[in-house]
Design a protein around this motif. Structure first.
Motif, PDB file in Angstrom:
ATOM      1  N   VAL A 110      -3.149   9.244  -2.711  1.00 22.06           N
ATOM      2  CA  VAL A 110      -3.214   8.489  -1.459  1.00 22.06           C
ATOM      3  C   VAL A 110      -3.212   6.987  -1.741  1.00 22.06           C
ATOM      4  O   VAL A 110      -2.550   6.215  -1.046  1.00 22.06           O
ATOM      5  N   ASN A 111      -3.946   6.565  -2.759  1.00 26.46           N
ATOM      6  CA  ASN A 111      -3.951   5.144  -3.134  1.00 26.46           C
ATOM      7  C   ASN A 111      -2.551   4.663  -3.493  1.00 26.46           C
ATOM      8  O   ASN A 111      -2.106   3.595  -3.065  1.00 26.46           O
ATOM      9  N   LEU A 112      -1.850   5.456  -4.317  1.00 26.80           N
ATOM     10  CA  LEU A 112      -0.497   5.076  -4.732  1.00 26.80           C
ATOM     11  C   LEU A 112       0.452   5.046  -3.541  1.00 26.80           C
ATOM     12  O   LEU A 112       1.284   4.135  -3.421  1.00 26.80           O
ATOM     13  N   ILE A 116       2.694   1.881  -2.541  1.00 24.05           N
ATOM     14  CA  ILE A 116       4.137   1.975  -2.755  1.00 24.05           C
ATOM     15  C   ILE A 116       4.913   2.201  -1.448  1.00 24.05           C
ATOM     16  O   ILE A 116       5.918   1.530  -1.183  1.00 24.05           O
ATOM     17  N   LEU A 117       4.455   3.138  -0.632  1.00 21.82           N
ATOM     18  CA  LEU A 117       5.198   3.499   0.577  1.00 21.82           C
ATOM     19  C   LEU A 117       4.829   2.658   1.788  1.00 21.82           C
ATOM     20  O   LEU A 117       5.677   2.359   2.630  1.00 21.82           O
ATOM     21  N   TYR A 118       3.560   2.267   1.873  1.00 22.14           N
ATOM     22  CA  TYR A 118       3.095   1.538   3.056  1.00 22.14           C
ATOM     23  C   TYR A 118       2.856   0.056   2.787  1.00 22.14           C
ATOM     24  O   TYR A 118       2.476  -0.683   3.695  1.00 22.14           O
ATOM     25  N   HIS A 119       3.071  -0.339   1.539  1.00 24.30           N
ATOM     26  CA  HIS A 119       2.992  -1.754   1.160  1.00 24.30           C
ATOM     27  C   HIS A 119       1.670  -2.410   1.553  1.00 24.30           C
ATOM     28  O   HIS A 119       1.620  -3.574   1.955  1.00 24.30           O
TER      29      HIS A 119
END
Length: 304
Positions: A110-112, A116-119
């Motif tokens: 979730v952290n990654l 990465i995806l939600y900036h």
């Protein structure tokens, strides 16, 4: 101030509900001898409480007017079932220590995804606090790193963790994009998972209730259904208010409460290792809560 108190209580409610559910689920699975039958019974009990809630709020008719949102609501239920299925498949051939450790990787996933995806920006202190809390949780859960062995079927644990992570973001998407409330998501999720548990129990020949079950067992099932309803109520509302990564970190406090439930109600021992783990978890939580002071920024991000 009232808003802060409200969501502090919401987080506490989420942790308490999840802790009670896991304790009850453990007993029901042991009594029935089937994870699928136990899951079916607990979801049936939850369905009763969810139905009463919707009828009392005069929202039951809304279940049949969800339009295109039905697809994402069903998807949430499918992922909710898959996370249980993959974990069970992993435990079937894998070790408890390895499974426990790998299932907790959902926090890191979730952290990654958040970065990465939600900036979104996570500070070094956020990663440090996460690592400290995760290490403490593994101590509380009694993970034996020396006994850990990796095999191909352990990938099921990672798949389960991935489903947990993906589902959290799907739920949040349903809330933000389709403006679905927690009660609609809860009802559809529970119904889909109930159906899939029933089909799985039938396929495995587990669809028979053991004889001689007393009223205490059914009261326990009712408690499990109530706590599952509590999970839906608090977890989904917290996902609406906070960032997903922060809700996941709050859930790392759940094994601490589960530890005390085990000691007082399940005759488990409170070892020095578990006590050390509790202190480590709390230390990690303190790092996260001091995020603003450490980084000279606001408190952990939440939705407005």
């Amino acid at each position: 101030m009232k808003e802060d108190l409200k969501y502090t209580l919401m987080v506490i409610g989420m942790i308490v509900s999840w802790s009670i559910y896991y304790a009850v689920s453990k007993i029901v699975v042991s009594t029935t001898g089937s994870a699928f039958l136990a899951g079916f019974l607990l979801r049936c009990a939850a369905l009763v409480f969810l139905t009463v809630q919707l009828v009392a709020d005069k929202n039951f008719s809304r279940l049949f007017h969800q339009g295109k949102a039905v697809r994402i609501l069903v998807m949430i239920g499918v992922f909710g079932f898959l996370l249980d299925l993959f974990a069970n498949l992993g435990y079937k051939t894998g070790s408890l220590s390895t499974g426990t450790a790998l299932l907790k990787t959902d926090v890191l996933m979730v952290n990654l995804a958040t970065v990465i995806l939600y900036h979104k920006r996570l500070y070094i202190s956020d990663w440090l606090g996460t690592a400290i809390m995760l290490g403490g949780v593994l101590l509380v859960l009694g993970v034996d790193f020396g006994a850990m062995t990796l095999q191909v079927t352990d990938l099921f644990f990672l798949l389960s963790a991935a489903c947990v992570s993906v589902n959290a973001f799907i739920i949040k998407h349903a809330q933000d994009r389709y403006h679905e409330d927690a009660d609609m998501i809860s009802y559809y999720n529970n119904t889909v998972v109930l159906i899939l548990f029933a089909l799985s129990a039938a396929a495995h020949g587990d669809f028979h209730i053991p004889a001689g079950l007393d009223a205490g067992f059914w009261l326990l099932v009712a408690l499990g259904g109530l706590s599952q309803t509590g999970i839906y109520f608090f977890y989904y509302r917290n996902l609406k208010h906070f960032e997903v990564w922060l809700v996941k970190l709050y859930l790392l406090l759940m094994p601490v409460l589960s530890c005390f439930i085990g000691v007082f109600f399940l005759n488990e021992d409170l070892t020095m290792k578990k006590l050390l783990g509790i202190l480590v978890v709390l230390a990690g939580a303190a790092v996260i809560l001091q995020r603003g002071r450490i980084n000279h920024s606001g408190r952990p991000a939440r939705e407005n």
